[in-house]
Design an enzyme around this catalytic site. Sequence first.
Site, PDB file in Angstrom:
ATOM      1  N   ASP A 102       0.801  -1.221   0.000  1.00 47.81           N
ATOM      2  CA  ASP A 102       0.000   0.000   0.000  1.00 47.81           C
ATOM      3  C   ASP A 102       0.835   1.273   0.000  1.00 47.81           C
ATOM      4  OD1 ASP A 102       1.033  -0.377   2.523  1.00 47.81           O
ATOM      5  OD2 ASP A 102      -0.774   0.253   3.580  1.00 47.81           O
ATOM      6  N   GLU A 103       2.103   1.183  -0.320  1.00 45.56           N
ATOM      7  CA  GLU A 103       2.965   2.357  -0.219  1.00 45.56           C
ATOM      8  C   GLU A 103       4.067   2.283  -1.270  1.00 45.56           C
ATOM      9  OE1 GLU A 103       5.749   4.493   3.240  1.00 45.56           O
ATOM     10  OE2 GLU A 103       4.768   2.560   3.612  1.00 45.56           O
TER      11      GLU A 103
END
Length: 364
Positions: A102-103
């Site tokens: 998610d990053e």
Amino acid sequence: MRKIIHIDMDAFFASVEQHDHPELRGIPIAVGGAEHRGVVCAASYEARRYGVRSAMSGAEARKRCPHITFVPVHFERYKEVSAAIHSIFHDYTDIIEPISLDEAFLDVTENKPGIPLAVDIAKELRRRIWEELGLTASAGVSYNKFLAKIASEERKPNGLCTIHPDQALELIERLPVESFWGVGRATARRMHQLGIRTGADLRARSLQELQRHFGKAGQTFYDYARGIDERPVEYERVRKSIGCEHTFETNTAEPLELEQRLLEVLSDLKRRLERRSFRGRTLTLKLKFADFSVQSRAYSAPHLLEEAELEAEALTLLWGVELSGRSVRLLGLTVSNPPEELRPGMWVQQWLDFDPASLELKLL
């Protein structure tokens, strides 16, 4: 000057679940953690208002928020959505450094559409992620990775922040040292003991003093305090180790049972080594005890370890641990230290190597 964007998906696992299951929207949910020994791997913002967070035990989450809804982990779904997000990224640049599912960092100094302002690219990325996937993302824009990540934290969730070069030093002065990359609890405690609590305090210290107290990291902290971060966005990673860990349903201090469980971990590790065609010289055993203390032991050979050697060496490491009646909750094995000549063919992206079976250790 470089143009760096840091994208951080908002409560990613929980947001995917709420997107896929409308009945979960607007209520506090936790992904994972429902069982007695479970660990929360993500919490919705509704749950975070009650103090629920990732790495918290399911029991503690229930205590803080009695009406919380626990949702099973659907890792393959999160991986699928992450791949879709990265597909959007690739429409703008191929220089992408995944940090997790998610990053990610993106270097858009030279981008495919030829958009001159990085902030406009960040706006497009957030818009497309929302329109195509129904998820919100926070974005930070600056001239290096350190500041881009700081920027993305400034207006979470669902925010966008740009740190221009002429704003950087003033912003850094106000930052608590805990916000600096590489400053964990122990380092922050040492800094506080030295009277260093903010970026301004850090900038006031000489390079020699910081190196004396923090070794090689002293140079990094010295640079960060001045808005300097020369690290490139690394869009390829060299694998340096492969490991496997199991958390037990019940703790045990029985030597024979520990041996059996160690062999189960080793079996999984061998499959991963074979799948990655990976070999190394060092085998490391890791034990987490009932009180969450951790002990590690390692064996390094002058040659690449053969598969046939791993069992004997793993058991030898285990037998060398003095349990003193302590029960064990987790066992892990890692092979590392590959030869230099084997590394060029082993480029991997870390976000693809996340193992939900090892979730507890990775989150704690």
